[in-house]
Motif scaffolding. Sequence first.
Motif, PDB file in Angstrom:
ATOM      1  N   VAL A 137       4.794  39.861  16.817  1.00  0.00           N
ATOM      2  CA  VAL A 137       5.566  40.785  16.001  1.00  0.00           C
ATOM      3  C   VAL A 137       5.846  40.124  14.655  1.00  0.00           C
ATOM      4  CG1 VAL A 137       7.704  42.128  15.832  1.00  0.00           C
ATOM      5  CG2 VAL A 137       6.618  41.765  18.066  1.00  0.00           C
ATOM      6  N   ASN A 138       5.429  40.770  13.575  1.00  0.00           N
ATOM      7  CA  ASN A 138       5.702  40.286  12.225  1.00  0.00           C
ATOM      8  C   ASN A 138       7.198  40.472  11.973  1.00  0.00           C
ATOM      9  OD1 ASN A 138       5.746  39.678   9.503  1.00  0.00           O
ATOM     10  ND2 ASN A 138       4.127  41.101   8.941  1.00  0.00           N
ATOM     11  N   SER A 139       7.936  39.353  12.029  1.00  0.00           N
ATOM     12  CA  SER A 139       9.388  39.434  11.908  1.00  0.00           C
ATOM     13  C   SER A 139       9.945  38.110  11.393  1.00  0.00           C
ATOM     14  CB  SER A 139      10.017  39.789  13.263  1.00  0.00           C
ATOM     15  OG  SER A 139       9.631  38.883  14.265  1.00  0.00           O
TER      16      SER A 139
ATOM     17  N   ALA B  36       6.111  36.280  14.701  1.00  0.00           N
ATOM     18  CA  ALA B  36       5.162  35.646  13.780  1.00  0.00           C
ATOM     19  C   ALA B  36       5.697  35.857  12.375  1.00  0.00           C
ATOM     20  CB  ALA B  36       3.782  36.278  13.928  1.00  0.00           C
ATOM     21  N   GLY B  37       5.689  34.814  11.577  1.00  0.00           N
ATOM     22  CA  GLY B  37       6.181  34.908  10.203  1.00  0.00           C
ATOM     23  C   GLY B  37       5.322  35.796   9.334  1.00  0.00           C
TER      24      GLY B  37
ATOM     25  N   LEU C  31      -3.396  40.905   7.218  1.00  0.00           N
ATOM     26  CA  LEU C  31      -3.289  42.133   6.415  1.00  0.00           C
ATOM     27  C   LEU C  31      -1.857  42.653   6.319  1.00  0.00           C
ATOM     28  CD1 LEU C  31      -6.470  43.965   7.779  1.00  0.00           C
ATOM     29  CD2 LEU C  31      -6.295  42.522   5.734  1.00  0.00           C
ATOM     30  N   GLY C  32      -0.907  41.829   6.717  1.00  0.00           N
ATOM     31  CA  GLY C  32       0.496  42.233   6.652  1.00  0.00           C
ATOM     32  C   GLY C  32       0.912  43.215   7.728  1.00  0.00           C
ATOM     33  N   VAL C  33       0.084  43.354   8.803  1.00  0.00           N
ATOM     34  CA  VAL C  33       0.403  44.330   9.846  1.00  0.00           C
ATOM     35  C   VAL C  33       1.686  43.962  10.570  1.00  0.00           C
ATOM     36  CG1 VAL C  33      -1.989  45.085  10.176  1.00  0.00           C
ATOM     37  CG2 VAL C  33      -1.059  43.230  11.599  1.00  0.00           C
ATOM     38  N   ALA C  34       2.295  44.963  11.185  1.00  0.00           N
ATOM     39  CA  ALA C  34       3.556  44.781  11.890  1.00  0.00           C
ATOM     40  C   ALA C  34       3.376  44.125  13.254  1.00  0.00           C
ATOM     41  CB  ALA C  34       4.252  46.131  12.053  1.00  0.00           C
TER      42      ALA C  34
END
Length: 152
Positions: free
Chosen positions: A97-99, A134-135, A139-142
């Motif tokens: 998770v992009n967070s 995940a920092g 492609l900047g996906v969520a």
Amino acid sequence: MSITSRLAELGVSLPDAPAPAANYVPFVQVGSTLYVSGQISNGPDGLITGKVGDDLDVAAGAAAARICAINLLAQVKAACGGDIERLVRVVKLTGFVNSHGDFKDQPKVINGASDFLVEALGDAGRHARSAVSAGALPLGVAVEIEGIFEVK
């Protein structure tokens, strides 16, 4: 009920399996175990990008995870020569998770994938799982999720 019938009942049509974006293969089969490379939150309307907990709320993150699960099934179908009915069960998912570091609801986000797989596959969709922060993601996906499956 067949997997194809259940997906249709849910209004889900599996897309063509996404091509790899770099120097890797989309899946590797060893015996009856199928390892599927990470699938990103890329749906019919394009990429779902942003940081969950910042740009996206948990519900939007879970919807992105659901799309990852659909893309995983598309790869399973491709690996099985177009026959999704060869899928026996989902063994394990690893969800990213992009967070930010202080975000703590990764499990709730990855539930979007887990809940969908159980809804679509019944007990065969129940699986072991990891949900991690995940920092940044490609492609900047969520969300990105990889999976291990048993196939026949």
